[in-house]
Write a protein that holds these residues in place. Structure first.
Motif, PDB file in Angstrom:
ATOM      1  N   SER A 130      47.978  40.199  35.563  1.00  0.00           N
ATOM      2  CA  SER A 130      47.367  41.516  35.762  1.00  0.00           C
ATOM      3  C   SER A 130      48.312  42.593  35.229  1.00  0.00           C
ATOM      4  O   SER A 130      49.505  42.343  35.010  1.00  0.00           O
ATOM      5  CB  SER A 130      47.116  41.761  37.246  1.00  0.00           C
ATOM      6  OG  SER A 130      48.359  41.881  37.937  1.00  0.00           O
ATOM      7  N   CYS A 179      41.614  40.439  27.517  1.00  0.00           N
ATOM      8  CA  CYS A 179      41.286  40.344  28.932  1.00  0.00           C
ATOM      9  C   CYS A 179      40.604  39.002  29.145  1.00  0.00           C
ATOM     10  O   CYS A 179      39.559  38.739  28.560  1.00  0.00           O
ATOM     11  CB  CYS A 179      40.384  41.500  29.352  1.00  0.00           C
ATOM     12  SG  CYS A 179      39.915  41.408  31.083  1.00  0.00           S
ATOM     13  N   GLY A 206      39.548  37.816  32.068  1.00  0.00           N
ATOM     14  CA  GLY A 206      38.649  37.811  33.219  1.00  0.00           C
ATOM     15  C   GLY A 206      39.185  38.709  34.305  1.00  0.00           C
ATOM     16  O   GLY A 206      40.054  39.556  34.066  1.00  0.00           O
ATOM     17  N   ARG A 207      38.641  38.528  35.494  1.00  0.00           N
ATOM     18  CA  ARG A 207      39.031  39.358  36.624  1.00  0.00           C
ATOM     19  C   ARG A 207      39.339  38.459  37.821  1.00  0.00           C
ATOM     20  O   ARG A 207      38.781  37.384  37.942  1.00  0.00           O
ATOM     21  CB  ARG A 207      37.919  40.336  36.964  1.00  0.00           C
ATOM     22  CG  ARG A 207      37.636  41.307  35.830  1.00  0.00           C
ATOM     23  CD  ARG A 207      36.406  42.148  36.054  1.00  0.00           C
ATOM     24  NE  ARG A 207      36.433  43.011  37.203  1.00  0.00           N
ATOM     25  CZ  ARG A 207      36.954  44.240  37.259  1.00  0.00           C
ATOM     26  NH1 ARG A 207      37.501  44.747  36.173  1.00  0.00           N
ATOM     27  NH2 ARG A 207      36.931  44.948  38.351  1.00  0.00           N
ATOM     28  N   GLN A 208      40.231  38.941  38.675  1.00  0.00           N
ATOM     29  CA  GLN A 208      40.522  38.231  39.914  1.00  0.00           C
ATOM     30  C   GLN A 208      40.803  39.248  41.007  1.00  0.00           C
ATOM     31  O   GLN A 208      41.050  40.417  40.728  1.00  0.00           O
ATOM     32  CB  GLN A 208      41.682  37.258  39.752  1.00  0.00           C
ATOM     33  CG  GLN A 208      43.045  37.903  39.646  1.00  0.00           C
ATOM     34  CD  GLN A 208      44.152  36.877  39.479  1.00  0.00           C
ATOM     35  OE1 GLN A 208      43.933  35.789  38.966  1.00  0.00           O
ATOM     36  NE2 GLN A 208      45.348  37.226  39.881  1.00  0.00           N
ATOM     37  N   SER A 265      42.974  41.089  43.721  1.00  0.00           N
ATOM     38  CA  SER A 265      44.387  41.352  43.987  1.00  0.00           C
ATOM     39  C   SER A 265      44.666  41.081  45.465  1.00  0.00           C
ATOM     40  O   SER A 265      43.752  40.810  46.250  1.00  0.00           O
ATOM     41  CB  SER A 265      44.723  42.808  43.653  1.00  0.00           C
ATOM     42  OG  SER A 265      44.092  43.674  44.580  1.00  0.00           O
ATOM     43  N   ARG A 293      41.167  44.136  45.607  1.00  0.00           N
ATOM     44  CA  ARG A 293      40.518  44.814  44.478  1.00  0.00           C
ATOM     45  C   ARG A 293      40.400  43.876  43.300  1.00  0.00           C
ATOM     46  O   ARG A 293      41.253  43.026  43.082  1.00  0.00           O
ATOM     47  CB  ARG A 293      41.338  46.042  44.061  1.00  0.00           C
ATOM     48  CG  ARG A 293      41.268  47.167  45.076  1.00  0.00           C
ATOM     49  CD  ARG A 293      42.115  48.307  44.614  1.00  0.00           C
ATOM     50  NE  ARG A 293      43.489  47.931  44.999  1.00  0.00           N
ATOM     51  CZ  ARG A 293      44.562  48.624  44.738  1.00  0.00           C
ATOM     52  NH1 ARG A 293      44.495  49.728  44.050  1.00  0.00           N
ATOM     53  NH2 ARG A 293      45.743  48.222  45.140  1.00  0.00           N
ATOM     54  N   ARG A 294      39.334  44.058  42.531  1.00  0.00           N
ATOM     55  CA  ARG A 294      39.155  43.270  41.309  1.00  0.00           C
ATOM     56  C   ARG A 294      40.072  43.846  40.234  1.00  0.00           C
ATOM     57  O   ARG A 294      40.057  45.036  39.972  1.00  0.00           O
ATOM     58  CB  ARG A 294      37.713  43.339  40.850  1.00  0.00           C
ATOM     59  CG  ARG A 294      36.800  42.505  41.728  1.00  0.00           C
ATOM     60  CD  ARG A 294      35.782  41.878  40.842  1.00  0.00           C
ATOM     61  NE  ARG A 294      35.076  40.709  41.200  1.00  0.00           N
ATOM     62  CZ  ARG A 294      35.540  39.483  41.306  1.00  0.00           C
ATOM     63  NH1 ARG A 294      36.790  39.234  41.167  1.00  0.00           N
ATOM     64  NH2 ARG A 294      34.748  38.468  41.555  1.00  0.00           N
ATOM     65  N   THR A 295      40.879  42.974  39.618  1.00  0.00           N
ATOM     66  CA  THR A 295      41.792  43.408  38.567  1.00  0.00           C
ATOM     67  C   THR A 295      41.603  42.546  37.326  1.00  0.00           C
ATOM     68  O   THR A 295      41.305  41.357  37.425  1.00  0.00           O
ATOM     69  CB  THR A 295      43.262  43.314  39.021  1.00  0.00           C
ATOM     70  OG1 THR A 295      43.554  41.967  39.380  1.00  0.00           O
ATOM     71  CG2 THR A 295      43.544  44.216  40.207  1.00  0.00           C
ATOM     72  N   ASN A 296      41.776  43.163  36.166  1.00  0.00           N
ATOM     73  CA  ASN A 296      41.704  42.434  34.903  1.00  0.00           C
ATOM     74  C   ASN A 296      42.960  41.583  34.732  1.00  0.00           C
ATOM     75  O   ASN A 296      44.053  41.990  35.108  1.00  0.00           O
ATOM     76  CB  ASN A 296      41.581  43.392  33.723  1.00  0.00           C
ATOM     77  CG  ASN A 296      40.245  44.080  33.678  1.00  0.00           C
ATOM     78  OD1 ASN A 296      39.259  43.591  34.219  1.00  0.00           O
ATOM     79  ND2 ASN A 296      40.191  45.227  33.036  1.00  0.00           N
ATOM     80  N   TYR A 299      45.209  39.609  31.792  1.00  0.00           N
ATOM     81  CA  TYR A 299      45.454  39.660  30.347  1.00  0.00           C
ATOM     82  C   TYR A 299      46.336  38.502  29.898  1.00  0.00           C
ATOM     83  O   TYR A 299      47.184  38.017  30.637  1.00  0.00           O
ATOM     84  CB  TYR A 299      46.143  40.979  29.989  1.00  0.00           C
ATOM     85  CG  TYR A 299      45.329  42.176  30.348  1.00  0.00           C
ATOM     86  CD1 TYR A 299      44.354  42.662  29.480  1.00  0.00           C
ATOM     87  CD2 TYR A 299      45.503  42.824  31.570  1.00  0.00           C
ATOM     88  CE1 TYR A 299      43.586  43.763  29.812  1.00  0.00           C
ATOM     89  CE2 TYR A 299      44.734  43.924  31.908  1.00  0.00           C
ATOM     90  CZ  TYR A 299      43.782  44.383  31.028  1.00  0.00           C
ATOM     91  OH  TYR A 299      43.011  45.466  31.365  1.00  0.00           O
TER      92      TYR A 299
END
Length: 118
Positions: free
Chosen positions: A37, A67, A69-71, A73, A77-80, A82
């Motif tokens: 992230s 990017c 995807g998202r996960q 934190s 919170r959803r975070t990208n 990289y």
């Protein structure tokens, strides 16, 4: 495993050179060999989060970072997430304009690396 080497055109070269010329860009690329992230990258290389987001945007625009995807934190919170798209970048200054070639990371290499680091 094979890695494909591609050359970029003059317009792409300017974008890549600009992105690489920014402070911390090389450090972000090195740290992003595994999915991370922006917060993790910021902490790993000890730079302000706002600076990290700006550099990430430049590197994504240059095609050097993607990017994945998202996960969630730790705060929920959803975070990208990289990861770098290249393993090597070569710049040839022998002509009137720089010529770039890149060795892209293959998906197979990413999956293998992820399995070995789990």
């Amino acid at each position: 495993m094979s890695r494909s080497r591609t050359e970029t055109n003059e317009a792409d070269s300017a974008v890549v050179l600009s992105a690489l010329g920014s402070k911390y860009s090389a450090e972000i690329l090195c740290a992003a060999g595994t999915p991370k992230s922006a917060q993790a990258l910021s902490e790993d290389i000890e730079i302000p989060i706002a600076t990290c987001y700006r550099r990430i945007e430049e590197l994504v625009d240059a095609g050097l970072l993607t990017c994945e995807g998202r996960q969630l934190s730790e705060e929920g919170r959803r975070t990208n997430i990289y990861r770098r798209t290249v393993d090597e970048i070569e710049i040839d200054f022998s002509d009137d304009t720089p010529v770039f070639s890149q060795k892209h990371r293959t998906e197979a290499k990413n999956r293998l690396h992820d399995k070995l680091t789990d």
